[in-house]
Write a protein that holds these residues in place. Structure first.
Motif, PDB file in Angstrom:
ATOM      1  N   ARG A  65     -34.193  74.951  -7.889  1.00  0.00           N
ATOM      2  CA  ARG A  65     -35.140  75.907  -7.769  1.00  0.00           C
ATOM      3  C   ARG A  65     -36.442  75.270  -7.337  1.00  0.00           C
ATOM      4  O   ARG A  65     -36.719  75.998  -6.394  1.00  0.00           O
ATOM      5  CB  ARG A  65     -35.489  76.615  -9.327  1.00  0.00           C
ATOM      6  CG  ARG A  65     -34.705  77.585  -9.737  1.00  0.00           C
ATOM      7  CD  ARG A  65     -35.026  78.012 -11.327  1.00  0.00           C
ATOM      8  NE  ARG A  65     -34.188  79.280 -11.687  1.00  0.00           N
ATOM      9  CZ  ARG A  65     -34.208  79.560 -12.795  1.00  0.00           C
ATOM     10  NH1 ARG A  65     -35.273  78.926 -13.797  1.00  0.00           N
ATOM     11  NH2 ARG A  65     -33.579  80.451 -13.304  1.00  0.00           N
ATOM     12  N   LYS A  68     -35.519  74.678  -3.550  1.00  0.00           N
ATOM     13  CA  LYS A  68     -35.446  76.037  -2.757  1.00  0.00           C
ATOM     14  C   LYS A  68     -36.699  76.594  -2.532  1.00  0.00           C
ATOM     15  O   LYS A  68     -37.280  77.098  -1.410  1.00  0.00           O
ATOM     16  CB  LYS A  68     -34.877  77.184  -3.685  1.00  0.00           C
ATOM     17  CG  LYS A  68     -34.912  78.699  -3.077  1.00  0.00           C
ATOM     18  CD  LYS A  68     -34.024  79.715  -4.238  1.00  0.00           C
ATOM     19  CE  LYS A  68     -34.147  81.049  -3.785  1.00  0.00           C
ATOM     20  NZ  LYS A  68     -33.358  81.813  -4.489  1.00  0.00           N
ATOM     21  N   HIS A  89     -31.140  72.739   2.111  1.00  0.00           N
ATOM     22  CA  HIS A  89     -31.419  73.883   1.057  1.00  0.00           C
ATOM     23  C   HIS A  89     -31.952  74.945   1.768  1.00  0.00           C
ATOM     24  O   HIS A  89     -33.020  74.796   2.450  1.00  0.00           O
ATOM     25  CB  HIS A  89     -32.390  73.226   0.140  1.00  0.00           C
ATOM     26  CG  HIS A  89     -31.470  72.132  -0.896  1.00  0.00           C
ATOM     27  ND1 HIS A  89     -30.970  72.557  -1.894  1.00  0.00           N
ATOM     28  CD2 HIS A  89     -31.730  70.980  -0.464  1.00  0.00           C
ATOM     29  CE1 HIS A  89     -30.424  71.280  -2.259  1.00  0.00           C
ATOM     30  NE2 HIS A  89     -30.992  70.123  -1.517  1.00  0.00           N
ATOM     31  N   SER A  92     -33.525  81.235   0.790  1.00  0.00           N
ATOM     32  CA  SER A  92     -33.159  82.148   0.095  1.00  0.00           C
ATOM     33  C   SER A  92     -31.901  82.331  -0.001  1.00  0.00           C
ATOM     34  O   SER A  92     -31.034  81.474   0.574  1.00  0.00           O
ATOM     35  CB  SER A  92     -33.539  83.795   0.903  1.00  0.00           C
ATOM     36  OG  SER A  92     -33.043  83.612   2.195  1.00  0.00           O
ATOM     37  N   PHE A  99     -28.711  80.611  -4.883  1.00  0.00           N
ATOM     38  CA  PHE A  99     -28.866  79.525  -4.066  1.00  0.00           C
ATOM     39  C   PHE A  99     -27.827  79.709  -2.765  1.00  0.00           C
ATOM     40  O   PHE A  99     -26.827  79.995  -2.889  1.00  0.00           O
ATOM     41  CB  PHE A  99     -28.768  78.099  -4.778  1.00  0.00           C
ATOM     42  CG  PHE A  99     -29.472  78.140  -5.915  1.00  0.00           C
ATOM     43  CD1 PHE A  99     -30.713  77.887  -5.843  1.00  0.00           C
ATOM     44  CD2 PHE A  99     -28.783  78.505  -7.601  1.00  0.00           C
ATOM     45  CE1 PHE A  99     -31.713  77.714  -7.025  1.00  0.00           C
ATOM     46  CE2 PHE A  99     -29.842  78.215  -8.562  1.00  0.00           C
ATOM     47  CZ  PHE A  99     -31.152  77.920  -8.408  1.00  0.00           C
TER      48      PHE A  99
END
Length: 238
Positions: A65, A68, A89, A92, A99
């Motif tokens: 997270r 991201k 990475h 969205s 992921f």
């Protein structure tokens, strides 16, 4: 001019030796002896993944997270494994997954959750170049090793989409009239995309059917995209 035959059929059998043999000998066979078969194989493959994230899945999810979030506003945040293998990475997820990471050979979409019932928690989309140059087995081996970096392992894989293609060299191309007169098949659903009077793509089968035939000028696709010029080498060495 090269046309490609494509089916969304994971069980298609396109043995090279039988590629030019008629399977409907009673039907009208076109007199086009000047065409030549180039190659056949898998052009795209999407797989549904059932992944076990192990006992550290909560910590892994939090790290992902954060990465991201850092990727917001970029085309992908670069990252690297211990073995030097690089990946991105994305900011969205997509396809209803949280992921999205991109390796040179594939795109991987996933949720860091357990597999519940029959619902997969991951989705793999293999690139055309990886399939042609590495093969399916090598790509799956790479995926297996990459997931170990995230302390995860695969429990099950099922086929979601598979495009089987065959490329032919057809001087002068194929016209809509020619295809309409020589088409043989159970499906009566056909459609086409035209550019003026020139045929761009010819479809047999409904858009949502499990199996669909598509004929198109692959040389135009290769030239337009630019990143598929390696197909010329495949055709030259076939």
């Amino acid at each position: 001019m090269a046309f490609v035959f494509s089916e969304n059929d994971p069980f298609g059998d396109l043995a090279e030796k039988s590629m030019a043999e008629s399977v409907t000998r009673h039907a009208l066979n076109p007199n086009r002896e000047e065409f030549s078969f180039l190659l056949c194989g898998l052009d795209s493959l999407d797989l549904a993944l059932y992944v076990d994230w192990g006992e550290h899945w909560t910590q892994i999810k939090e790290v992902l997270r954060q990465l991201k979030k850092r990727a917001q506003g970029t085309e992908g945040l670069p990252d690297e494994m211990n073995n030097g293998r690089s990946f991105l990475h994305h900011p969205s997820g997509g396809l209803n997954y949280s992921f999205h990471v991109q390796f040179p050979e594939y795109h991987l979409f996933f949720n860091v959750t357990g597999c519940r019932g029959k619902r997969a928690n991951g989705y793999l989309s293999l690139g055309s170049q990886a399939l042609w140059q590495l093969g399916v087995d090598k790509c799956i081996d790479l995926l297996w090793g990459d997931l170990k970096f995230f302390m995860a392992q695969i429990e099950k894989i099922t086929v979601s989409r598979c495009d089987v293609c065959a490329d032919f060299f057809v001087p002068g191309g194929l016209s809509l009239d020619f295809l309409s007169r020589h088409r043989v098949g159970r499906s009566r659903a056909t459609s086409q995309h035209m550019s003026g009077s020139d045929l761009e793509t010819f479809y047999v089968g409904a858009a949502k059917a499990p199996i669909r035939l598509r004929l198109y000028d692959k040389t135009k696709e290769v030239a337009k995209r630019g990143n598929k010029l390696w197909f010329y080498d495949l055709w030259a060495t076939s």
